[in-house]
Design a protein around this motif. Structure first.
Motif, PDB file in Angstrom:
ATOM      1  N   ILE A   3       0.860  -1.179   0.000  1.00 36.71           N
ATOM      2  CA  ILE A   3       0.000   0.000   0.000  1.00 36.71           C
ATOM      3  C   ILE A   3       0.898   1.231   0.000  1.00 36.71           C
ATOM      4  O   ILE A   3       1.680   1.426   0.935  1.00 36.71           O
ATOM      5  CB  ILE A   3      -0.905   0.024   1.251  1.00 36.71           C
ATOM      6  CG1 ILE A   3      -1.831  -1.182   1.267  1.00 36.71           C
ATOM      7  CG2 ILE A   3      -1.709   1.303   1.289  1.00 36.71           C
ATOM      8  CD1 ILE A   3      -2.809  -1.219   0.142  1.00 36.71           C
ATOM      9  N   TYR A   8      -3.602   5.875  -1.016  1.00 35.59           N
ATOM     10  CA  TYR A   8      -4.273   6.810  -0.117  1.00 35.59           C
ATOM     11  C   TYR A   8      -4.794   8.030  -0.870  1.00 35.59           C
ATOM     12  O   TYR A   8      -5.891   8.518  -0.620  1.00 35.59           O
ATOM     13  CB  TYR A   8      -3.322   7.250   1.007  1.00 35.59           C
ATOM     14  CG  TYR A   8      -3.154   6.190   2.055  1.00 35.59           C
ATOM     15  CD1 TYR A   8      -4.119   6.047   3.048  1.00 35.59           C
ATOM     16  CD2 TYR A   8      -2.084   5.325   2.038  1.00 35.59           C
ATOM     17  CE1 TYR A   8      -3.987   5.062   4.008  1.00 35.59           C
ATOM     18  CE2 TYR A   8      -1.936   4.348   2.984  1.00 35.59           C
ATOM     19  CZ  TYR A   8      -2.901   4.211   3.979  1.00 35.59           C
ATOM     20  OH  TYR A   8      -2.772   3.249   4.914  1.00 35.59           O
ATOM     21  N   ILE A  45      -7.141  12.335   5.464  1.00 35.35           N
ATOM     22  CA  ILE A  45      -6.492  11.114   4.973  1.00 35.35           C
ATOM     23  C   ILE A  45      -5.241  11.481   4.208  1.00 35.35           C
ATOM     24  O   ILE A  45      -4.149  10.916   4.391  1.00 35.35           O
ATOM     25  CB  ILE A  45      -7.460  10.315   4.074  1.00 35.35           C
ATOM     26  CG1 ILE A  45      -8.635   9.809   4.900  1.00 35.35           C
ATOM     27  CG2 ILE A  45      -6.735   9.166   3.395  1.00 35.35           C
ATOM     28  CD1 ILE A  45      -9.687   9.110   4.065  1.00 35.35           C
ATOM     29  N   VAL A  48      -2.324  12.826   6.547  1.00 32.48           N
ATOM     30  CA  VAL A  48      -1.665  11.802   7.356  1.00 32.48           C
ATOM     31  C   VAL A  48      -0.820  10.890   6.466  1.00 32.48           C
ATOM     32  O   VAL A  48       0.333  10.556   6.790  1.00 32.48           O
ATOM     33  CB  VAL A  48      -2.720  11.019   8.148  1.00 32.48           C
ATOM     34  CG1 VAL A  48      -2.087   9.828   8.830  1.00 32.48           C
ATOM     35  CG2 VAL A  48      -3.373  11.919   9.167  1.00 32.48           C
ATOM     36  N   ALA A  49      -1.372  10.529   5.324  1.00 37.40           N
ATOM     37  CA  ALA A  49      -0.631   9.624   4.444  1.00 37.40           C
ATOM     38  C   ALA A  49       0.612  10.298   3.878  1.00 37.40           C
ATOM     39  O   ALA A  49       1.692   9.693   3.827  1.00 37.40           O
ATOM     40  CB  ALA A  49      -1.544   9.152   3.317  1.00 37.40           C
ATOM     41  N   ARG A  52       3.266  10.383   6.381  1.00 38.03           N
ATOM     42  CA  ARG A  52       3.926   9.105   6.619  1.00 38.03           C
ATOM     43  C   ARG A  52       4.870   8.743   5.478  1.00 38.03           C
ATOM     44  O   ARG A  52       5.996   8.296   5.709  1.00 38.03           O
ATOM     45  CB  ARG A  52       2.880   8.008   6.781  1.00 38.03           C
ATOM     46  CG  ARG A  52       3.498   6.625   6.848  1.00 38.03           C
ATOM     47  CD  ARG A  52       2.438   5.567   6.859  1.00 38.03           C
ATOM     48  NE  ARG A  52       3.009   4.269   6.583  1.00 38.03           N
ATOM     49  CZ  ARG A  52       2.283   3.241   6.150  1.00 38.03           C
ATOM     50  NH1 ARG A  52       0.986   3.391   5.960  1.00 38.03           N
ATOM     51  NH2 ARG A  52       2.850   2.076   5.920  1.00 38.03           N
ATOM     52  N   MET A  61       5.922  15.484  12.444  1.00 33.65           N
ATOM     53  CA  MET A  61       4.592  15.072  12.014  1.00 33.65           C
ATOM     54  C   MET A  61       3.713  16.282  11.666  1.00 33.65           C
ATOM     55  O   MET A  61       2.615  16.454  12.186  1.00 33.65           O
ATOM     56  CB  MET A  61       3.931  14.186  13.048  1.00 33.65           C
ATOM     57  CG  MET A  61       4.242  14.526  14.482  1.00 33.65           C
ATOM     58  SD  MET A  61       3.262  13.555  15.614  1.00 33.65           S
ATOM     59  CE  MET A  61       4.041  11.991  15.614  1.00 33.65           C
ATOM     60  N   GLN A  64       0.153  15.351  10.536  1.00 33.17           N
ATOM     61  CA  GLN A  64      -0.767  14.946  11.608  1.00 33.17           C
ATOM     62  C   GLN A  64      -1.267  16.147  12.395  1.00 33.17           C
ATOM     63  O   GLN A  64      -2.448  16.248  12.728  1.00 33.17           O
ATOM     64  CB  GLN A  64      -0.068  13.969  12.550  1.00 33.17           C
ATOM     65  CG  GLN A  64       0.228  12.649  11.889  1.00 33.17           C
ATOM     66  CD  GLN A  64       0.667  11.614  12.900  1.00 33.17           C
ATOM     67  OE1 GLN A  64       0.292  11.669  14.063  1.00 33.17           O
ATOM     68  NE2 GLN A  64       1.480  10.672  12.431  1.00 33.17           N
TER      69      GLN A  64
ATOM     70  N   GLU D   3      -1.619  -4.992   6.367  1.00 29.87           N
ATOM     71  CA  GLU D   3      -1.969  -3.618   6.069  1.00 29.87           C
ATOM     72  C   GLU D   3      -2.824  -3.546   4.828  1.00 29.87           C
ATOM     73  O   GLU D   3      -3.793  -2.772   4.757  1.00 29.87           O
ATOM     74  CB  GLU D   3      -0.690  -2.798   5.888  1.00 29.87           C
ATOM     75  CG  GLU D   3      -0.963  -1.306   5.966  1.00 29.87           C
ATOM     76  CD  GLU D   3       0.165  -0.486   5.402  1.00 29.87           C
ATOM     77  OE1 GLU D   3       1.292  -0.996   5.300  1.00 29.87           O
ATOM     78  OE2 GLU D   3      -0.100   0.675   5.045  1.00 29.87           O
ATOM     79  N   LEU D  44      -7.794   4.292   9.444  1.00 31.07           N
ATOM     80  CA  LEU D  44      -6.705   4.607   8.512  1.00 31.07           C
ATOM     81  C   LEU D  44      -5.589   5.354   9.223  1.00 31.07           C
ATOM     82  O   LEU D  44      -4.411   5.157   8.937  1.00 31.07           O
ATOM     83  CB  LEU D  44      -7.231   5.478   7.369  1.00 31.07           C
ATOM     84  CG  LEU D  44      -7.947   4.780   6.224  1.00 31.07           C
ATOM     85  CD1 LEU D  44      -8.235   5.792   5.127  1.00 31.07           C
ATOM     86  CD2 LEU D  44      -7.090   3.668   5.657  1.00 31.07           C
ATOM     87  N   PHE D  45      -5.964   6.215  10.143  1.00 34.80           N
ATOM     88  CA  PHE D  45      -4.949   6.967  10.886  1.00 34.80           C
ATOM     89  C   PHE D  45      -4.041   6.002  11.657  1.00 34.80           C
ATOM     90  O   PHE D  45      -2.817   6.143  11.648  1.00 34.80           O
ATOM     91  CB  PHE D  45      -5.605   7.938  11.867  1.00 34.80           C
ATOM     92  CG  PHE D  45      -6.275   9.114  11.203  1.00 34.80           C
ATOM     93  CD1 PHE D  45      -6.086   9.373   9.856  1.00 34.80           C
ATOM     94  CD2 PHE D  45      -7.106   9.946  11.931  1.00 34.80           C
ATOM     95  CE1 PHE D  45      -6.703  10.443   9.246  1.00 34.80           C
ATOM     96  CE2 PHE D  45      -7.721  11.024  11.324  1.00 34.80           C
ATOM     97  CZ  PHE D  45      -7.529  11.265   9.984  1.00 34.80           C
ATOM     98  N   LEU D  47      -3.475   2.997  10.941  1.00 26.51           N
ATOM     99  CA  LEU D  47      -2.679   2.294   9.937  1.00 26.51           C
ATOM    100  C   LEU D  47      -1.450   3.106   9.547  1.00 26.51           C
ATOM    101  O   LEU D  47      -0.402   2.575   9.197  1.00 26.51           O
ATOM    102  CB  LEU D  47      -3.568   2.085   8.708  1.00 26.51           C
ATOM    103  CG  LEU D  47      -3.468   0.780   7.971  1.00 26.51           C
ATOM    104  CD1 LEU D  47      -3.645  -0.385   8.923  1.00 26.51           C
ATOM    105  CD2 LEU D  47      -4.533   0.730   6.892  1.00 26.51           C
ATOM    106  N   ASN D  48      -1.590   4.436   9.611  1.00 29.83           N
ATOM    107  CA  ASN D  48      -0.485   5.303   9.251  1.00 29.83           C
ATOM    108  C   ASN D  48       0.356   5.734  10.434  1.00 29.83           C
ATOM    109  O   ASN D  48       1.136   6.668  10.342  1.00 29.83           O
ATOM    110  CB  ASN D  48      -1.019   6.539   8.537  1.00 29.83           C
ATOM    111  CG  ASN D  48      -1.325   6.244   7.091  1.00 29.83           C
ATOM    112  OD1 ASN D  48      -0.494   5.701   6.381  1.00 29.83           O
ATOM    113  ND2 ASN D  48      -2.519   6.573   6.675  1.00 29.83           N
ATOM    114  N   GLY D  49       0.141   5.077  11.556  1.00 29.04           N
ATOM    115  CA  GLY D  49       0.961   5.394  12.719  1.00 29.04           C
ATOM    116  C   GLY D  49       0.571   6.675  13.419  1.00 29.04           C
ATOM    117  O   GLY D  49       1.385   7.286  14.100  1.00 29.04           O
ATOM    118  N   ALA D  50      -0.660   7.103  13.222  1.00 30.07           N
ATOM    119  CA  ALA D  50      -1.093   8.322  13.899  1.00 30.07           C
ATOM    120  C   ALA D  50      -2.104   7.953  14.968  1.00 30.07           C
ATOM    121  O   ALA D  50      -3.292   8.229  14.857  1.00 30.07           O
ATOM    122  CB  ALA D  50      -1.688   9.302  12.884  1.00 30.07           C
TER     123      ALA D  50
END
Lengths: 105, 517, 526, 175
Positions: A3, A8, A45, A48-49, A52, A61, A64, D3, D44-45, D47-50
């Motif tokens: 993924i 995303y 979404i 955050v993606a 990352r 971050m 975030q 994931e 989803l957050f 999943l993204n480590g948040a």
């Protein structure tokens, strides 16, 4: 199969597009508010993606934090939107935006 | 005393320019019910500029070709915009004419204006500043400012104190002129951006010739100015605002409209278009000439068909301004004529005629509109056919009317003759078809004579048996114009010696650019 | 300098506004019976104090150095100044916003007494906080702060627009305003996320720093990477919404008509100044080197905006609505200046070539904004003047005003003449600079469109003037008003005159602001 | 692999939920679908480590925002005394616009990941010194919020207070 960021982004794009569809087709103020929430979630979404996948140091971050502020905004917007809905109700007793047309839309 | 005199001399132009504004402020702080005092201030503050400008005429040094009485102050130095005033043989007579016509208009006004006098006189004084400033400004931005400033008061003068169709006439006048001026604004900006060093100074730009050899750009800039000036003159087919505005405006407004505002256009041609954009002017000399001829013939023909006296005078203005345009077209004519010194002299003659005509027309048309106002105040209509035999009733009025009619039709010995004669003479030597202007002269003569006949000769009519002759104010406002018309007619040299150097200088500047080709 | 000093110096006007805003709320709790005028006067005090503090910031000679020093010594200070900039752009816009806000406060007191029954202290408090939000907006140089500020400003505007409780138009206008705003916000945020993806930062000047090397010595603008361009355009939705640019203008006429008139004035003056300043901050400063990508789009939008605004204004019968369309068209003129931006502006400011005073584009925008603010405030003060008396703002209410109140009619006429662009009023020089900028940058067609639009605009402004001067009065009695409203109108018109005639100092000030648009970061980051 | 599966499940919930929000006829059901979407986004957050953000999402969004919306629905149905049935208009236009937007973003999404290898800031961020040894998402989040983002953080608090006061002012009943 991995993924990646593209997944995303496409998901968020889809969510955003659905939100826009809702904005353009819905006539009820509360429903419109919900569509805006969908769009804001698409933004989150994304943020955050991106954070990352593109930021090598996980401690930076920015995305975030950005997303957290977007949530704050969503709360404030919902609050004010709700108040406006009540105000409109009291004055006009209706809620569909195409029914309120004292002013030209 | 010595110091004061010198100070006055140094700031003469500013004094003429700003005294009316001071007067407007005085009037604004006078109570609206106190009409006598308002009129008093209006008289004082139009007389003062007149006195100053008479002094200007006396102190003016005719043979000097450069600008005189120049005042320069920085205004917006970062863009090189200055407060720069100056006059030469072209603008000085126009300044004096403006001061004179404003004064006689104010003297005349109390008989005609009975409502909202405070606003009226304040606007009138403001208008004078705008008009005088347009003729004095030597910086393009300043010029544009005054050009627009003169627009607003006139809009209100027509719209509030005008005739039945006043609102339509006012807005039409405003919009037509605004279209022209914004086009001019773009041209000014084009000139600025091509100048090196950047400047808005008129004389500096004429010296620099920033658009020399720039072909299409020069043509575009010329067209921008042309639109502004042609609408003011007004050149056919931009003239349609004029009959409306003239007919609907109050008498004093018509006097200034015809006497001064139209000259802003022709002044612009001589001051700006010709020397600053000689190549552009040269491209369009023939159309300008043809349109000038159309003005002359069309204006006269339409004037002949009018029954409304004021409309008749209005259309006769279109005709008369055609002569000015003819002279300007002759000056703009293409390269060959610049290399031949004889033809160049004819250019100067044509321009002399054009400028002379501006002054003469200002005097005579101003007077004609006043005369129209005089009869309108008594009869409350302007239908020529309903008058008749007035001469026996109003002897002085009839004589003055006939006198100015003779002037308008170009009787030798009166002011109107020299302008038309010199303009056509000069133009005819350069392009023979300018001779067609004679048709216009003939028609003009015909309808003016016919008008005099219809109004003043014949059996006196019952309806106007009790009209009094002119009152004191009307006498005061009309006689100076009559005297000057006569003087300019019998002694044109007095005016021509002032005009000539400026015209020579304009032709010389054009020759410097075009002479080689 | 300690952190506290820095904090107070840097955020002086904002802290003052926050303090007074909360003070207004608490005052109402402690003294519920306090006369309502007190709140109005306190609001006025808040804005005057803010203006004084901004002036102090501008005039203190070594503030910038001190800030830089303190920021390098102090970690918290460092984070403060990297999100919140006190450059020329910020101080200029804050000054203009406060001037507008003072005039608005002057006209509000009477209006509130006549038209509002309840929630008056909160009304004033919200006004103070919206100005606070606008101050933040023009100072933020970081996307998160920026979007929070924009949203703060928008949300307080929605609430203020809905304030006429008995009037259904007001709530409806607010609702439409809100829905358009929320949607454009979401789009703008999406755009910001794309920009973040494309640049990896939310700091505007870091983005500039990333693109500068590509601009290089040649100075030829280049197009941004696609995600950044799309993100930028989506952000334009938010900024365009704030300044009521076509196609994000839909809320504008309704909100202007439905909102309480002082709020309409607020939206059209203070809010618009902040919106334009932010737009310039983002486009000219953050993404200046990328201008090849966005200049054509903005040029096109400018054309559409001014033409649409002017044509639509022709059909309006309500003066408040007319002012809405007129303000849309004024935004169109302003965008000419943004579209006339070129990277050479950038380079002159970085010392790569010499500066010429005739580079009118960006200073022109600032100058235009100032003149627009004064003229518009003059107009709105007179509109409130009439509205308080007549209870309506349709064109008929203005008939014969010249005889019922010559001063009001003259002031409104002068304001309109400034908006048309008749010299020597400020509106003329504003247009002069912007059209000049367009011509010098090869956008002649835009300049021509601008002048054509000016002529069209004369139609509808003069229609109101015609009714005031050429019509007989509908009723004989004079239209009087309080000293506060009339002085606001006079101040507006005098301001428009003053910066028209004293063009040089105003232009110099605008130019100083222009210098700092590009030098957004006021401390060295490296 | 885990994931991948989680992503697709969450994505499916999000898309279906969102479609239900924009097409449903019953406003209340729409609200519930929105809740599902919001929860899935929180997933989803994670999943993204948040993690922290996920909690914020659940607490504020689902806990507060959604409750307000549901409350608005019930209140408005109560006032009008009738069930609100949603209609959709201009479906064609909406669909076209949405497709266009989606196509654009999807194109971006595909090209973008190739375009940008990763962000490396030229700025030596002083915040890194503070984060030395920080190992949990919450600690980093909190530290950043109170250092680098101190100003927006403070500003947001004022913002929320004012939004609340404002909402109260326009929503309260006339005295």
């Amino acid at each position: 199969m991995e993924i990646g960021l593209s997944h995303y982004l496409i998901l968020s794009g889809l969510l955003f597009a659905i939100g826009i569809y809702g904005i353009l087709t819905r006539r009820n103020a509360i429903a419109l508010l919900m569509c805006v929430e969908l769009m804001l979630n698409a933004v989150n979404i994304n943020l955050v993606a991106i954070n990352r996948f593109l930021q090598p140091d996980w401690r930076i971050m920015t995305g975030q934090i950005f997303a957290a502020f977007v949530i704050v905004l969503a709360a404030a917007e919902a609050c004010v939107g709700f108040a406006l809905v009540i105000a409109i109700y009291r004055n006009l007793n209706r809620i569909n935006v195409d029914e309120i047309n004292l002013l030209k839309w | 005393m010595e110091g004061l005199g010198q100070w006055l001399y140094d700031h003469l132009l500013s004094l003429i320019l700003w005294t009316p504004v001071v007067g407007a402020l005085f009037i604004l702080f006078t109570h609206r019910e106190n009409v006598r005092q308002i009129r008093f201030w209006a008289h004082v503050f139009t007389f003062l500029p007149l006195a100053f400008s008479v002094y200007l005429w006396i102190a003016f040094n005719p043979p000097q070709m450069e600008m005189q009485f120049v005042e320069t102050y920085d205004w917006i130095p970062v863009l090189g915009i200055r407060y720069k005033l100056g006059v030469d043989g072209l603008s000085m007579p126009l300044v004096v004419l403006t001061a004179l016509l404003t004064f006689v208009s104010v003297v005349y006004s109390p008989t005609a204006i009975r409502v909202r006098e405070k606003e009226y006189y304040a606007l009138f004084l403001l208008l004078e500043t705008g008009l005088v400033g347009t003729f004095m400004a030597l910086d393009f931005v300043l010029f544009y400012v005054f050009w627009e400033v003169s627009l607003v008061p006139m809009y209100f003068l027509i719209g509030i104190w005008g005739g039945p169709q006043r609102e339509y006439a006012a807005i039409k006048f405003f919009l037509y002129t605004l279209v022209g001026s914004v086009a001019m604004l773009l041209s000014i900006l084009i000139l600025y951006f091509h100048s090196e060093p950047r400047t808005f100074g008129m004389t500096e730009l004429i010296e620099q010739q920033p658009l020399e050899g720039k072909g299409i750009l020069q043509v575009l800039a010329f067209l921008g100015f042309y639109l502004a000036f042609a609408i003011k003159v007004p050149v056919f087919p931009f003239h349609t605002w004029l009959p409306d505005a003239h007919v609907e405006a109050p008498t004093a407004g018509s006097v200034l409209l015809a006497g001064i505002l139209l000259k802003m256009g022709t002044y612009g041609f001589v001051r700006i278009s010709l020397p600053l954009l000689p190549e552009g002017s040269q491209v369009f000399w023939a159309p300008m000439g043809v349109l000038g001829l159309i003005n002359i013939i069309y204006g006269s023909l339409v004037a002949m068909a009018q029954d409304d006296l004021k409309k008749l005078v209005a259309y006769s203005s279109i005709g008369h301004m055609g002569f000015v345009m003819l002279g300007i077209a002759a000056a703009a004519m293409d390269g060959r004529s610049f290399t031949d010194p004889v033809l160049r002299d004819y250019k100067v003659i044509a321009l002399n005629g054009a400028t002379f005509q501006m002054i003469a027309h200002g005097l005579m048309t101003g007077a004609m509109f006043l005369l129209v106002g005089v009869i309108y105040e008594r009869a409350h209509h302007r239908d020529i056919n309903r008058f008749g035999g007035l001469w026996s009733q109003m002897v002085v009025y009839g004589s003055l009317f006939s006198f100015f009619s003779m002037g308008e039709l170009g009787l030798p010995g009166l002011a109107g003759f020299w302008g038309e004669f010199l303009a056509v003479l000069g133009a005819f030597q350069l392009f023979a078809w300018a001779g067609l202007a004679v048709i216009g002269i003939v028609i003009t003569a015909a309808y003016f004579l016919w008008t005099v006949q219809r109004m003043f000769l014949g059996e006196p009519k019952e309806a106007h048996s009790n009209y009094p002759d002119m009152n004191l104010q009307e006498h005061i406002s009309l006689w100076p114009l009559a005297v000057l018309t006569f003087l300019a007619g019998v002694y044109p040299k007095g005016l021509l010696t002032i005009i000539q150097p400026a015209m020579e200088s304009a032709v010389e500047k054009m020759t410097k650019v075009l002479g080689g080709g | 300098m300690t952190f506290k000093d820095l904090f107070i110096l840097l955020l002086g006007p904002e802290l003052w506004l926050t303090f007074l805003g909360f003070f207004l709320f608490t005052l109402d709790l402690i003294f519920p019976r306090a006369p309502k005028k007190v709140f109005g006067l306190l609001t006025l005090l808040a804005f005057v104090g803010g203006l004084v503090l901004v002036a102090a910031q501008v005039l203190s000679p070594d503030l910038a150095d001190e800030v830089r020093q303190a920021a390098q010594e102090n970690r918290l200070g460092y984070w403060l100044v990297t999100t919140f900039s006190l450059d020329g752009l910020a101080t200029f816009s804050k000054g203009a916003i406060f001037i507008g806000a003072i005039l608005i406060a002057l006209v509000t007191v009477d209006y509130v007494e006549k038209n509002l029954r309840e929630g008056i202290p909160e009304f004033y408090g919200l006004m103070v906080f919206s100005v606070l939000a606008l101050c933040f907006m023009v100072s933020s140089v970081e996307l998160i702060t920026l979007f929070l500020a924009i949203e703060f400003a928008s949300i307080s505007s929605y609430i203020l627009a809905a304030y006429l409780r008995g009037d259904p138009k007001s709530s409806e206008a607010a609702m439409k305003y809100f829905l358009v705003g929320a949607t454009t916000t979401a789009a703008g945020l999406y755009g910001m996320s794309l920009i973040y993806a494309g640049t990896g930062t939310t700091y505007l000047y870091e983005m500039t720093a990333q693109f500068m090397p590509q601009l290089g010595e040649t100075g030829v603008a280049f197009s941004p990477p696609l995600p950044v361009l799309i993100g930028l355009l989506m952000m334009l939705a938010t900024l365009g919404f704030k300044v009521a640019m076509v196609p994000f203008h839909g809320w504008c006429p309704d909100a202007y008509e439905g909102a309480p008139t002082p709020i309409t004035a607020f939206l059209s003056v203070a809010s618009k100044i902040a919106g334009m300043a932010t737009l310039m901050r983002v486009f000219a400063s953050g993404f200046g080197p990328l201008s090849a990508g966005w200049v054509p789009i903005l040029a096109f939008l400018s054309l559409v905006t001014m033409t649409f605004g002017n044509l639509a204004a022709l059909w309006q019968t309500n003066v408040k609505r007319l002012m809405a369309y007129s303000s849309i068209s004024q935004v169109g003129y302003l965008l000419i200046g943004v579209a006339a931006f070129s990277p050479s502006d950038f380079q002159t400011l970085l010392g790569m070539s010499t500066f010429q005073g005739s580079e009118m584009a960006l200073p022109g925008i600032f100058y235009f904004l100032l003149g627009y603010a004064f003229a518009n405030m003059g107009a709105f003060a007179v509109i409130i003047w009439v509205e308080n008396w007549e209870g309506a703002t349709d064109r008929e209410s203005f008939e014969g005003l010249a005889q019922r109140s010559p001063v009001a009619a003259a002031l409104l006429t002068l304001s309109f003449l400034s908006l048309i662009g008749i010299p020597p009023l400020a509106g003329f020089f504003g247009k002069f600079f912007l059209f000049g900028a367009a011509l010098s940058r090869g956008l002649g067609w835009l300049a021509i469109a601008g002048v054509v639009n000016s002529v069209i605009s004369a139609f509808y402004y003069l229609e109101v003037v015609r009714r005031m001067y050429f019509f007989p009065p509908r009723r004989p009695e004079r239209v009087s008003t309080s000293l506060m409203v009339s002085s606001a109108a006079v101040l507006g018109v005098v301001g428009a005159f003053a910066i028209g005639i004293l063009t040089e100092p105003a232009y110099q000030w605008a130019m100083a602001a222009f210098f700092d648009v590009v030098f957004a970061p006021n401390i060295s980051f490296r | 692999m885990g994931e991948v599966i989680a992503f697709y499940i969450l994505a499916l919930i999000i898309v279906l939920g969102a479609l239900a929000v924009v097409t449903g006829r019953n406003l209340f059901h729409c609200g519930l679908s929105l809740a599902a979407v919001l929860l899935a986004v929180a997933g989803l957050f994670i999943l993204n480590g948040a993690e922290f953000l996920a909690w914020v999402q659940v607490l504020i969004y689902v806990g507060a925002v959604l409750v307000i919306i549901l409350y608005a629905i019930m209140l408005s149905e109560n006032i009008t005394g009738e069930r609100i049935l949603l209609i959709s208009q201009n479906r064609g236009v909406g669909f076209a616009a949405a497709t266009l937007v989606f196509a654009l973003i999807a194109f971006l999404g595909i090209s973008l990941s190739g375009l940008l290898a990763g962000h490396t800031s030229s700025v030596k961020d002083p915040v890194l010194a503070l984060l030395e040894g920080a190992d949990s998402n919450v600690i980093v989040f909190g530290t950043l919020l109170l250092t680098r983002y101190i100003l927006p953080f403070e500003f947001a608090s004022v913002f929320l207070v004012i939004a609340l006061i404002g909402a109260l002012v326009i929503a309260r009943t006339a005295e």
